[in-house]
Design a protein around this motif. Structure first.
Motif, PDB file in Angstrom:
ATOM      1  N   LEU A 239     -11.171 -15.497  -5.109  1.00 48.88           N
ATOM      2  CA  LEU A 239     -11.828 -14.185  -5.163  1.00 48.88           C
ATOM      3  C   LEU A 239     -12.914 -14.150  -4.092  1.00 48.88           C
ATOM      4  O   LEU A 239     -14.102 -14.357  -4.378  1.00 48.88           O
ATOM      5  N   PRO A 240     -12.540 -13.912  -2.849  1.00 46.53           N
ATOM      6  CA  PRO A 240     -13.523 -13.965  -1.755  1.00 46.53           C
ATOM      7  C   PRO A 240     -14.669 -12.984  -1.925  1.00 46.53           C
ATOM      8  O   PRO A 240     -15.738 -13.173  -1.361  1.00 46.53           O
TER       9      PRO A 240
ATOM     10  N   HIS B 203       7.390  -2.469   8.115  1.00 49.34           N
ATOM     11  CA  HIS B 203       6.668  -3.717   7.878  1.00 49.34           C
ATOM     12  C   HIS B 203       5.648  -3.980   8.980  1.00 49.34           C
ATOM     13  O   HIS B 203       4.552  -4.485   8.710  1.00 49.34           O
ATOM     14  N   LYS B 204       5.982  -3.628  10.232  1.00 47.78           N
ATOM     15  CA  LYS B 204       5.017  -3.766  11.319  1.00 47.78           C
ATOM     16  C   LYS B 204       3.805  -2.878  11.063  1.00 47.78           C
ATOM     17  O   LYS B 204       2.654  -3.286  11.271  1.00 47.78           O
ATOM     18  N   ARG B 205       4.052  -1.668  10.593  1.00 53.55           N
ATOM     19  CA  ARG B 205       2.969  -0.738  10.320  1.00 53.55           C
ATOM     20  C   ARG B 205       2.042  -1.297   9.229  1.00 53.55           C
ATOM     21  O   ARG B 205       0.816  -1.242   9.356  1.00 53.55           O
ATOM     22  N   TYR B 206       2.628  -1.853   8.167  1.00 54.15           N
ATOM     23  CA  TYR B 206       1.803  -2.449   7.106  1.00 54.15           C
ATOM     24  C   TYR B 206       0.948  -3.587   7.661  1.00 54.15           C
ATOM     25  O   TYR B 206      -0.247  -3.699   7.342  1.00 54.15           O
ATOM     26  N   ALA B 207       1.553  -4.463   8.475  1.00 51.94           N
ATOM     27  CA  ALA B 207       0.803  -5.592   9.030  1.00 51.94           C
ATOM     28  C   ALA B 207      -0.374  -5.112   9.866  1.00 51.94           C
ATOM     29  O   ALA B 207      -1.495  -5.636   9.756  1.00 51.94           O
ATOM     30  N   GLU B 208      -0.157  -4.113  10.705  1.00 55.02           N
ATOM     31  CA  GLU B 208      -1.221  -3.612  11.581  1.00 55.02           C
ATOM     32  C   GLU B 208      -2.339  -2.956  10.763  1.00 55.02           C
ATOM     33  O   GLU B 208      -3.527  -3.162  11.040  1.00 55.02           O
ATOM     34  N   VAL B 209      -1.955  -2.172   9.775  1.00 53.01           N
ATOM     35  CA  VAL B 209      -2.955  -1.456   8.975  1.00 53.01           C
ATOM     36  C   VAL B 209      -3.804  -2.436   8.164  1.00 53.01           C
ATOM     37  O   VAL B 209      -5.045  -2.312   8.111  1.00 53.01           O
ATOM     38  N   ILE B 210      -3.180  -3.412   7.542  1.00 54.50           N
ATOM     39  CA  ILE B 210      -3.937  -4.388   6.742  1.00 54.50           C
ATOM     40  C   ILE B 210      -4.833  -5.230   7.632  1.00 54.50           C
ATOM     41  O   ILE B 210      -5.983  -5.529   7.289  1.00 54.50           O
ATOM     42  N   ASP B 211      -4.313  -5.610   8.809  1.00 54.13           N
ATOM     43  CA  ASP B 211      -5.111  -6.409   9.744  1.00 54.13           C
ATOM     44  C   ASP B 211      -6.336  -5.628  10.214  1.00 54.13           C
ATOM     45  O   ASP B 211      -7.423  -6.192  10.400  1.00 54.13           O
ATOM     46  N   ALA B 212      -6.171  -4.332  10.400  1.00 56.00           N
ATOM     47  CA  ALA B 212      -7.282  -3.491  10.864  1.00 56.00           C
ATOM     48  C   ALA B 212      -8.342  -3.306   9.786  1.00 56.00           C
ATOM     49  O   ALA B 212      -9.541  -3.175  10.086  1.00 56.00           O
ATOM     50  N   ASP B 213      -7.934  -3.293   8.530  1.00 53.25           N
ATOM     51  CA  ASP B 213      -8.886  -3.104   7.438  1.00 53.25           C
ATOM     52  C   ASP B 213      -8.412  -3.892   6.226  1.00 53.25           C
ATOM     53  O   ASP B 213      -7.635  -3.396   5.397  1.00 53.25           O
ATOM     54  N   GLN B 214      -8.867  -5.130   6.114  1.00 52.59           N
ATOM     55  CA  GLN B 214      -8.384  -6.015   5.066  1.00 52.59           C
ATOM     56  C   GLN B 214      -8.886  -5.613   3.677  1.00 52.59           C
ATOM     57  O   GLN B 214      -8.406  -6.126   2.666  1.00 52.59           O
ATOM     58  N   ARG B 215      -9.818  -4.647   3.616  1.00 52.44           N
ATOM     59  CA  ARG B 215     -10.280  -4.151   2.323  1.00 52.44           C
ATOM     60  C   ARG B 215      -9.213  -3.316   1.615  1.00 52.44           C
ATOM     61  O   ARG B 215      -9.351  -3.001   0.426  1.00 52.44           O
ATOM     62  N   LEU B 216      -8.135  -2.971   2.342  1.00 54.85           N
ATOM     63  CA  LEU B 216      -7.074  -2.166   1.742  1.00 54.85           C
ATOM     64  C   LEU B 216      -6.215  -2.949   0.758  1.00 54.85           C
ATOM     65  O   LEU B 216      -5.430  -2.360   0.019  1.00 54.85           O
ATOM     66  N   VAL B 217      -6.327  -4.270   0.765  1.00 56.50           N
ATOM     67  CA  VAL B 217      -5.611  -5.102  -0.210  1.00 56.50           C
ATOM     68  C   VAL B 217      -6.646  -5.910  -0.981  1.00 56.50           C
ATOM     69  O   VAL B 217      -7.777  -6.075  -0.527  1.00 56.50           O
TER      70      VAL B 217
ATOM     71  N   GLY C  72      -8.654 -11.809  -0.518  1.00 56.67           N
ATOM     72  CA  GLY C  72      -7.924 -13.068  -0.527  1.00 56.67           C
ATOM     73  C   GLY C  72      -6.441 -12.927  -0.269  1.00 56.67           C
ATOM     74  O   GLY C  72      -5.757 -13.921  -0.023  1.00 56.67           O
ATOM     75  N   ARG C  73      -5.921 -11.687  -0.294  1.00 61.10           N
ATOM     76  CA  ARG C  73      -4.476 -11.507  -0.129  1.00 61.10           C
ATOM     77  C   ARG C  73      -4.088 -11.039   1.267  1.00 61.10           C
ATOM     78  O   ARG C  73      -2.905 -10.988   1.601  1.00 61.10           O
ATOM     79  N   ALA C  74      -5.054 -10.683   2.064  1.00 64.61           N
ATOM     80  CA  ALA C  74      -4.725 -10.095   3.358  1.00 64.61           C
ATOM     81  C   ALA C  74      -3.896 -11.044   4.218  1.00 64.61           C
ATOM     82  O   ALA C  74      -2.885 -10.638   4.817  1.00 64.61           O
ATOM     83  N   ALA C  75      -4.308 -12.295   4.322  1.00 64.47           N
ATOM     84  CA  ALA C  75      -3.627 -13.231   5.222  1.00 64.47           C
ATOM     85  C   ALA C  75      -2.149 -13.369   4.894  1.00 64.47           C
ATOM     86  O   ALA C  75      -1.290 -13.269   5.780  1.00 64.47           O
ATOM     87  N   ILE C  76      -1.830 -13.586   3.612  1.00 59.42           N
ATOM     88  CA  ILE C  76      -0.431 -13.783   3.258  1.00 59.42           C
ATOM     89  C   ILE C  76       0.356 -12.478   3.379  1.00 59.42           C
ATOM     90  O   ILE C  76       1.510 -12.473   3.812  1.00 59.42           O
ATOM     91  N   GLU C  77      -0.257 -11.347   3.031  1.00 59.38           N
ATOM     92  CA  GLU C  77       0.469 -10.078   3.157  1.00 59.38           C
ATOM     93  C   GLU C  77       0.743  -9.745   4.615  1.00 59.38           C
ATOM     94  O   GLU C  77       1.829  -9.275   4.966  1.00 59.38           O
TER      95      GLU C  77
ATOM     96  N   ARG D  21       3.980  -3.095  -5.971  1.00 58.11           N
ATOM     97  CA  ARG D  21       2.775  -2.305  -6.216  1.00 58.11           C
ATOM     98  C   ARG D  21       2.061  -2.068  -4.890  1.00 58.11           C
ATOM     99  O   ARG D  21       1.885  -2.994  -4.093  1.00 58.11           O
ATOM    100  N   VAL D  22       1.632  -0.827  -4.657  1.00 55.50           N
ATOM    101  CA  VAL D  22       0.928  -0.468  -3.429  1.00 55.50           C
ATOM    102  C   VAL D  22      -0.320   0.326  -3.806  1.00 55.50           C
ATOM    103  O   VAL D  22      -0.231   1.282  -4.594  1.00 55.50           O
ATOM    104  N   GLY D  23      -1.453  -0.067  -3.228  1.00 54.26           N
ATOM    105  CA  GLY D  23      -2.682   0.659  -3.476  1.00 54.26           C
ATOM    106  C   GLY D  23      -2.656   2.037  -2.809  1.00 54.26           C
ATOM    107  O   GLY D  23      -2.060   2.221  -1.750  1.00 54.26           O
ATOM    108  N   HIS D  24      -3.306   2.988  -3.449  1.00 56.89           N
ATOM    109  CA  HIS D  24      -3.346   4.351  -2.889  1.00 56.89           C
ATOM    110  C   HIS D  24      -3.982   4.369  -1.500  1.00 56.89           C
ATOM    111  O   HIS D  24      -3.414   4.973  -0.569  1.00 56.89           O
ATOM    112  N   PRO D  25      -5.132   3.726  -1.270  1.00 62.53           N
ATOM    113  CA  PRO D  25      -5.727   3.750   0.069  1.00 62.53           C
ATOM    114  C   PRO D  25      -4.822   3.134   1.129  1.00 62.53           C
ATOM    115  O   PRO D  25      -4.762   3.619   2.260  1.00 62.53           O
TER     116      PRO D  25
END
Length: 953
Positions: free
Chosen positions: A111-112, A355-369, A372-377, A294-298
């Protein structure tokens, strides 16, 4: 058909719901666990929802889902969800009050958002503290109100979550906590990792298994009535029941599809339902499916670059169609199968793009997941997008995150992905600036800890092929030390040559040489190849670690020295040395050292006749191994020691159950061979010759090769002699014993040789008078004298063997009694009764024979019972009215000898607990025997079974 989507009532689950509620009620007297099994779509989630809704107040329910990513590196997914729910419910300040600030920081491993995790301790210590912190939190929450932990879809659980859940189940003994673990039973193929966990858990008294079955035809009709609002047409009912086969999710899909359009597969069902929605909704579902179950709304809003309102309006029809479930944080597909069907229907280019879009979006803002899960996602999405550069970079970063989270199995998988992509991602190699050999070393270390030995061997060989021993001799030497370990544990030859080469390369007086010497000395003693050389290496290693100040390495060297003392036959001195090391390891917070010590200490305690103490320490050690993520190596060795202790104590049924469970999950030849050795001994003790022969064949397959350790060599030599004796083939047993004792490499400086000498003596007696046994008896006496030549006083068990060899059977029996060795005690007493009969000592016959017969009956040791009854008939000694009940019960109704013994005690009015105590088995095992007896006799009560026994006797 006009439908309501799903039935408003829970259909056909009254018994399962009652079982869950009963388990919750049972937590008043201690923790309870339910393993909820059912195939995909059978309604486990709906049942659990009804259960949590029905729970009486107060109850704190913590829910965690495993997701498909879990098996590919997303460690602790269900646990993090539960912990975040706790934080959401009570807040960080109250969490800190419950645990203390230092303990809260331990949770930061997964729990970072709680801040930095502790960095000033090694990973094994952190792993143990993390497990203990989670346990403490659950216990303290349970002090306020009963707690229910629900882990859904455990067939996707990562290894770390499985270890932590198993630890909690075993540790939460008295707290009012219910743990419910659901899983797809149809996903558990033979090698599925969850099977091992389930096998271990089902033997615990507090664990209950509940299976969720398919619905019967009448229940499908009831479900359809709830969906349609009216009783279905019989033709529709027949078609839906036939196509759905009673799986509720399929019933819903077929009802939605309509009677004129009933597709053949669930994928077709889902596709049809999606196609009935608007194009905007269909597209949004496809994007959501790429994000996971499961996908978060943001996150979904960011990926689709749409507004909150537009996103909600697009998904609203899917929610009404029961394809999605919405909550305050995001969207969950109503069933994993629905998400799989939509995801699998994506076009290749669409699949990669999303999947590329998800990777870019999460990398840009890791608070969206979740933290602690950003790296693996990110790693998973880049890999799915087939972008090799970013897939490799993100996998390496995710491996580091997994290691910090103490998730070694997941770290191994991610290291393997880096290796897989290495040749096709040169830009990633350049950016990461990492060495290929380092990746291989890291992967091998993770493989060793997680028990993936074949993979570890492959990594070490690859690393060695890339190094030059002329320029990096110490690095090569340390890799060779690891190679020797993997060669031994996988049953491959060459360990001796590998260690000799490593010792020559590590020629400088450094810590590296000390490590190599410690491993080499242990190997030489365990195999008995060169005891003097092993002692020299051990002494030099001890000097080097003192000079280099390597504290933990010094402890490893001390453990090896104690093992050497043990193998020399000085068990008491070795035990005391290991006890001191263990106490210091606990005091100094060195859990790996403590575990390694415990493996050797419990083995030694069992050899000294202190098996009950060994079992107590083994239980503690297995729990510790699970906390540290070291069950695959230290934990399995402790399980083996547990089997040996149970077998020695005469608790054969428990030992047999443990053997069966361990063999299901054991791939290491060494441990398989020793487990099968115990199976063979128990089968021979019970007179089950065919079972013994099969087990011995397995021992020979597992324990073969040039590098056998002494505890492997002796069973391979001993068991064929015992099998021949069990088949009353005295001359064959004699020839086998003579050949074995003539072996020049026979290990004589170890206590492992005592049973071999005793079997050789029995072989002499069985071969006489047809065979002159003088020379072999002389050899036995010579070897026994050699075993007594140690400076220390022989330990009690060694003295018992000596008395047996000297025909002092009553003295031996007293020592076997003190050491709680019922089978050996009965064997000694029976031999003593025979000797008394030869000497016309009737009192001696009666005194020893009756006790021997009673013990043999308790154990179910049929050959000893038959021999005792035969001697009683020849000498005219009465053994009492129970003499032949074992044989009579076995033959009359197809009962096994053990079941016949249980039936005899049932007829005496004994309870399961009393039967368990009498026969050295667990209460649960006694209950199973009683159930089997009732079924075989065709009766429904213990009273009827008792009447049957009295009639047949």
């Amino acid at each position: 058909m006009a439908t309501h989507g799903i039935s408003p009532e829970l259909i056909g689950r009254d018994a399962e719901l009652a079982a869950l509620l009963s388990a919750a009620e049972a937590t008043r007297s201690g923790s309870s666990t339910v393993l909820l099994a059912g195939e995909a779509g059978v309604g486990k989630t709906r049942l659990l929802s009804a259960f949590t809704d029905t729970l009486p107040k107060p109850h704190r329910v913590l829910l965690g889902h495993c997701v498909e990513l879990s098996s590919q590196g997303l460690a602790y997914a269900p646990i993090t969800a539960m912990l975040r729910q706790v934080i959401s419910d009570i807040g960080v300040p109250k969490l800190t009050t419950l645990l203390g600030e230092n303990s809260v920081s331990e949770l930061a491993h997964i729990l970072p958002e709680l801040g930095e995790s502790p960095r000033n301790s090694n990973s094994e210590t952190a792993h143990a503290r993390f497990f203990q912190t989670v346990l403490t939190l659950i216990e303290r929450l349970a002090q306020q109100e009963p707690v229910v932990l629900v882990c859904e879809d455990a067939h996707w659980a990562d290894a770390s979550s499985r270890d932590l859940l198993g630890f909690l189940i075993r540790s939460l003994r008295t707290s009012p906590v219910l743990i419910v673990i659901s899983y797809r039973s149809d996903e558990l193929h033979r090698t599925h990792p969850l099977r091992a966990m389930l096998a271990e858990l089902t033997r615990l008294d507090q664990v209950t298994s509940v299976n969720v079955p398919r619905l019967a035809r009448a229940e499908v009709a009831e479900q359809l009535q709830g969906i349609l609002g009216q009783f279905p047409d019989l033709t529709v009912l027949d078609m839906v029941f036939s196509r759905s086969e009673g799986i509720p999710l399929f019933v819903e899909a077929l009802a939605e599809a309509g009677e004129d359009c009933l597709p053949r597969s669930l994928s077709d069902h889902v596709t049809l339902r999606v196609e009935q929605l608007g194009e905007d909704t269909q597209q949004m579902l496809r994007v959501a499916a790429a994000g996971g179950i499961r996908v978060g709304h943001p996150l979904l809003r960011a990926v689709t670059e749409t507004s909150d309102i537009a996103l909600e309006e697009s998904l609203r029809p899917a929610i009404r169609a029961n394809l999605l479930i919405a909550d305050s944080r995001g969207y969950t597909f109503r069933h994993a199968l629905i998400r799989e069907a939509i995801h699998d229907d994506l076009l290749p280019a669409e699949y990669a793009r999303l999947h590329k879009r998800y990777a870019e979006v999460i990398d840009a803002d890791q608070r969206l997941v979740p933290p602690g899960r950003a790296a693996i996602e990110i790693a998973q999405h880049w890999y799915a997008a087939d972008d090799r550069t970013w897939a490799m970079i993100s996998a390496w970063e995710a491996a580091e995150v997994a290691e910090r989270a103490l998730a070694y199995s997941e770290a191994l998988q991610l290291c393997e992905r880096v290796l897989e992509l290495w040749d096709n991602a040169p830009e990633a190699v350049e950016r990461l600036n990492i060495d290929h050999v380092n990746v291989l070393e890291r992967a091998a270390a993770a493989a060793r800890i997680s028990g993936r030995h074949e993979r570890g061997l492959k990594f070490i060989k690859s690393a060695l092929s890339e190094l030059d021993e002329a320029t990096e001799p110490e690095r090569v030497a340390l890799l060779l030390k690891e190679l020797a370990y993997f060669q031994g544990v996988t049953g491959r030859p060459g360990s001796l040559e590998t260690l000799r080469r490593a010792e020559k390369l590590a020629s400088e007086p450094t810590a590296a040489r000390a490590k190599v010497l410690e491993a080499f000395a242990t190997y030489l003693f365990l195999t008995g190849i060169d005891v003097a050389e092993g002692r020299r290496h051990s002494t030099e290693a001890a000097r080097l670690v003192k000079e280099t100040g390597q504290t933990e390495l010094a402890t490893d060297v001390a453990i090896s020295a104690a093992m050497i003392t043990n193998l020399e036959g000085r068990l008491t001195a070795g035990r005391e040395a290991l006890k001191q090391i263990y106490e210091h390891a606990i005091r100094d917070d060195q859990p790996r050292v403590a575990l390694r010590t415990l493996v050797n200490l419990t083995d030694m305690l069992n050899s000294l006749g202190e098996s009950r103490e060994a079992l107590r320490l083994i239980d503690d050690g297995i729990a510790s191994a699970r906390r540290q993520g070291r069950y695959s190596d230290f934990g399995r060795m402790l399980e083996l020691n547990r089997v040996e202790a149970l077998s020695a104590l005469g608790r054969w049924d428990e030992a047999s159950t443990a053997i069966d469970e361990a063999l299901t999950n054991e791939s290491t030849n060494y441990r398989r061979g020793l487990l099968l050795t115990q199976r063979a001994h128990i089968a021979l003790g019970r007179g089950e010759i065919d079972n013994a022969r099969r087990a011995i064949d397995g021992v020979h397959r597992a324990l073969s090769g040039p590098d056998l350790k002494m505890q492997e060599y002796v069973p391979s030599a001993l068991l064929p002699i015992l099998l021949s004796l069990g088949q009353e083939q005295g001359l064959q047993a004699y020839e086998q014993a003579q050949a074995t004792l003539a072996e020049p490499a026979l290990p004589l400086h170890t206590y492992h040789a005592w049973p071999l000498l005793l079997a050789a003596k029995a072989a002499c007696a069985a071969a006489e008078p047809q065979q002159d046994t003088t020379s072999l008896r002389a050899k036995i006496a010579e070897m026994a004298a050699s075993l007594q030549s140690q400076p220390d006083e022989p330990d009690p068990m060694s003295r018992a063997y000596l008395h047996m060899l000297d025909d002092e059977y009553e003295k031996a029996a007293e020592l076997w009694k003190a050491g709680e060795r019922p089978f050996m005690r009965a064997t000694a007493l029976l031999a003593g009764a025979r000797l008394a009969a030869e000497r016309s000592d009737r009192d001696g016959v009666i005194r020893q024979l009756r006790v021997a017969h009673h013990i043999a009956q308790q154990l179910g040791a049929v050959p000893l019972v038959i021999q005792a009854e035969g001697l009683a008939r020849r000498t005219g000694v009465s053994l009492g009215p129970e003499t032949s009940h074992m044989a009579a019960g076995s033959s009359s109704s197809g009962l096994t000898p053990r079941e016949a013994e249980v039936l005899r005690l049932v007829a005496q009015g004994r309870t399961n607990k009393e039967i368990a105590s009498e026969l050295f088995i667990s209460t649960k095992t006694a209950s199973v025997h009683v159930s089997n007896i009732l079924a075989k006799l065709g009766v429904t009560s213990r009273g009827e079974a008792a009447a049957h026994f009295r009639a047949s006797s």
